[in-house]
Design a protein around this motif. Sequence first.
Motif, PDB file in Angstrom:
ATOM      1  N   LEU A  53      17.241  14.506 -34.451  1.00 47.10           N
ATOM      2  CA  LEU A  53      16.978  14.230 -33.038  1.00 47.10           C
ATOM      3  C   LEU A  53      16.639  15.508 -32.286  1.00 47.10           C
ATOM      4  CD1 LEU A  53      16.879  12.073 -30.842  1.00 47.10           C
ATOM      5  CD2 LEU A  53      19.327  12.447 -30.458  1.00 47.10           C
ATOM      6  N   VAL A  54      17.348  16.595 -32.601  1.00 40.74           N
ATOM      7  CA  VAL A  54      17.062  17.884 -31.959  1.00 40.74           C
ATOM      8  C   VAL A  54      15.675  18.370 -32.359  1.00 40.74           C
ATOM      9  CG1 VAL A  54      17.715  20.312 -31.883  1.00 40.74           C
ATOM     10  CG2 VAL A  54      19.477  18.551 -31.731  1.00 40.74           C
ATOM     11  N   LEU A  55      15.350  18.264 -33.649  1.00 42.22           N
ATOM     12  CA  LEU A  55      14.038  18.720 -34.120  1.00 42.22           C
ATOM     13  C   LEU A  55      12.908  17.861 -33.555  1.00 42.22           C
ATOM     14  CD1 LEU A  55      14.864  19.440 -37.893  1.00 42.22           C
ATOM     15  CD2 LEU A  55      14.577  21.113 -36.044  1.00 42.22           C
ATOM     16  N   ALA A  56      13.181  16.574 -33.375  1.00 39.31           N
ATOM     17  CA  ALA A  56      12.134  15.662 -32.921  1.00 39.31           C
ATOM     18  C   ALA A  56      11.999  15.617 -31.412  1.00 39.31           C
ATOM     19  CB  ALA A  56      12.420  14.251 -33.451  1.00 39.31           C
ATOM     20  N   ALA A  57      12.936  16.199 -30.678  1.00 33.52           N
ATOM     21  CA  ALA A  57      12.935  16.094 -29.215  1.00 33.52           C
ATOM     22  C   ALA A  57      11.619  16.561 -28.581  1.00 33.52           C
ATOM     23  CB  ALA A  57      14.119  16.864 -28.633  1.00 33.52           C
ATOM     24  N   PRO A  58      11.053  17.731 -28.969  1.00 33.35           N
ATOM     25  CA  PRO A  58       9.776  18.136 -28.371  1.00 33.35           C
ATOM     26  C   PRO A  58       8.649  17.138 -28.636  1.00 33.35           C
ATOM     27  CG  PRO A  58      10.830  19.989 -29.479  1.00 33.35           C
ATOM     28  CD  PRO A  58      11.577  18.759 -29.882  1.00 33.35           C
ATOM     29  N   VAL A  59       8.590  16.627 -29.862  1.00 33.21           N
ATOM     30  CA  VAL A  59       7.552  15.652 -30.214  1.00 33.21           C
ATOM     31  C   VAL A  59       7.746  14.368 -29.402  1.00 33.21           C
ATOM     32  CG1 VAL A  59       6.563  14.267 -32.079  1.00 33.21           C
ATOM     33  CG2 VAL A  59       7.354  16.597 -32.539  1.00 33.21           C
ATOM     34  N   MET A  60       8.993  13.930 -29.246  1.00 35.44           N
ATOM     35  CA  MET A  60       9.280  12.718 -28.486  1.00 35.44           C
ATOM     36  C   MET A  60       8.887  12.888 -27.020  1.00 35.44           C
ATOM     37  SD  MET A  60      12.972  11.732 -30.226  1.00 35.44           S
ATOM     38  CE  MET A  60      13.245  10.292 -29.195  1.00 35.44           C
ATOM     39  N   LEU A  61       9.085  14.082 -26.472  1.00 34.57           N
ATOM     40  CA  LEU A  61       8.697  14.338 -25.081  1.00 34.57           C
ATOM     41  C   LEU A  61       7.182  14.257 -24.917  1.00 34.57           C
ATOM     42  CD1 LEU A  61       9.436  15.157 -22.214  1.00 34.57           C
ATOM     43  CD2 LEU A  61       9.350  17.564 -22.944  1.00 34.57           C
ATOM     44  N   ASP A 100       6.575   6.041 -33.794  1.00 36.59           N
ATOM     45  CA  ASP A 100       7.138   5.099 -32.823  1.00 36.59           C
ATOM     46  C   ASP A 100       8.602   4.774 -33.119  1.00 36.59           C
ATOM     47  OD1 ASP A 100       6.242   3.751 -35.186  1.00 36.59           O
ATOM     48  OD2 ASP A 100       6.483   1.839 -34.129  1.00 36.59           O
ATOM     49  N   GLU A 101       9.065   5.098 -34.347  1.00 32.91           N
ATOM     50  CA  GLU A 101      10.445   4.807 -34.732  1.00 32.91           C
ATOM     51  C   GLU A 101      11.426   5.902 -34.317  1.00 32.91           C
ATOM     52  OE1 GLU A 101      10.893   1.945 -36.069  1.00 32.91           O
ATOM     53  OE2 GLU A 101       9.078   1.382 -37.160  1.00 32.91           O
ATOM     54  N   LEU A 102      10.926   7.042 -33.842  1.00 30.77           N
ATOM     55  CA  LEU A 102      11.815   8.177 -33.554  1.00 30.77           C
ATOM     56  C   LEU A 102      12.952   7.843 -32.585  1.00 30.77           C
ATOM     57  CD1 LEU A 102       9.335  11.208 -33.350  1.00 30.77           C
ATOM     58  CD2 LEU A 102      10.983  10.668 -35.153  1.00 30.77           C
ATOM     59  N   PRO A 103      12.744   7.027 -31.537  1.00 26.96           N
ATOM     60  CA  PRO A 103      13.874   6.712 -30.644  1.00 26.96           C
ATOM     61  C   PRO A 103      15.041   6.020 -31.345  1.00 26.96           C
ATOM     62  CG  PRO A 103      11.805   6.198 -29.552  1.00 26.96           C
ATOM     63  CD  PRO A 103      11.469   6.502 -30.986  1.00 26.96           C
TER      64      PRO A 103
END
Length: 451
Positions: free
Chosen positions: A273-281, A349-352
């Motif tokens: 989740l920490v690593l993906a946070a920038p991509v999710m933003l 789309d599954e990251l959340p």
Amino acid sequence: MRQTLSIAMGVLSVVEATMLALCGLLAHVIVSPDAASAGWYPETSLALGVAALALLRPFGAYRVNPLEPLDPRVFQALAGWAAVFGMFLAVTNLTQTTDAFSRSWIVATFVLGVLCLVLARAMALRYLRHLGAEGRLGPRVAVIGRGAALHETAQAVLRDPLGLARLIEAHDLDPSPEAALERLVKTIRAGKVSEVLIALSEPDTTLQSLMNELKSEAVTVRLALPSTLRQVPVLGFERPAGVPALSLSEVPLSGWSSVVKRIEDLVLGSLLLVLAAPVMLIIAVLILATTGRPVLFRQQRHGFNNNTFGVYKFRTMTTSDDGPVVPQARRGDPRITPLGRILRRTSLDELPQLVNVIKGDMSLVGPRPHAVSHNDQYAESIDGYLGRHRVKPGITGWAQVNGLRGEIDTPEKMHRRLEYDLHYIENWSLLFDLRIIAQTITILLGDPNAY
């Protein structure tokens, strides 16, 4: 009960090893408060703690006695601690390093260790008795059956010789087996029951129907022996609440396995989740710019124990279907937006759903959750389908890395997916999970079934 006690004993072993290591440091402070150099005392104290973690177990200090589960096993713990010190003295004599440690420190460390073990055992025993009094230590039992067998089994649970089992409900199959089973399943899915005892004077067609229905539930199911056989010592039979019974189905991922999997989800899920946070933003901003609100899509899915939860996804469609009829996404689906097509193709789309993992609704690895309407449809047409819900659903799974991803447009595809899901449930291990995660990463960009 034994699984709960085993977990408690595992935690106690780590706590005691830590306390015993600290005893060495405390002894050094007491014996030599003005010493300028710590010498080998910190390293030796740590080694004593590690040795205690390894040696106390063979002495039976953490063994659960099914006939006396709340035995504090103080003697076994002290014998193991004496063995640790015997090994320490033997090593120092063989290496001729005895002079590196003062006799006062050796005596103080041993005595402090004895006191810590007695104190830890007393506190652990008090805590376990508290759990037992609240009904959280023993099995929470529901009995289903008919006639004298039902009455005798329910009374046997109430008279549990260990005093730990709790009788939650008793269901009489007469006059309506369907209504009795429906009430039992409702209680199971509410999380009130951990074990079901089937009590029949003699096996009949009812037994097979009960097994077929209960095998998909996240509960241990056992067949209670008739009263005429209860005094016979039969090997291989469990004795929940003192009632000899034959195990028909077990809860997967129980005991230490469930603890390990939850730790895996929390540690790896938080890291991802920490690593993906920038991509999710970035994805959220792009959705706002191209499609508008809402950014996230929340849909009800069936999860562990057949209960529903809201799964999170980035919105990839112009619609947000979440009702009694939810059309599956298909190749060339006009509802999918241009950005959504990219997100679905790459599974971004599954990251959340990492948030669902942290919350405990999902795991990183497990059977993929389906929309409630699809789930109800498959449950009616495929025998054993609801067995997928004996564990938490996952972001990825064994079926997905074996090519069973995307639209399920034939019964054969769902049968194959179910086979892979059940294989995963029955053969779970931490290494199996890590293998699936690694395979998922390697196929994300090249999966032809992602659309």
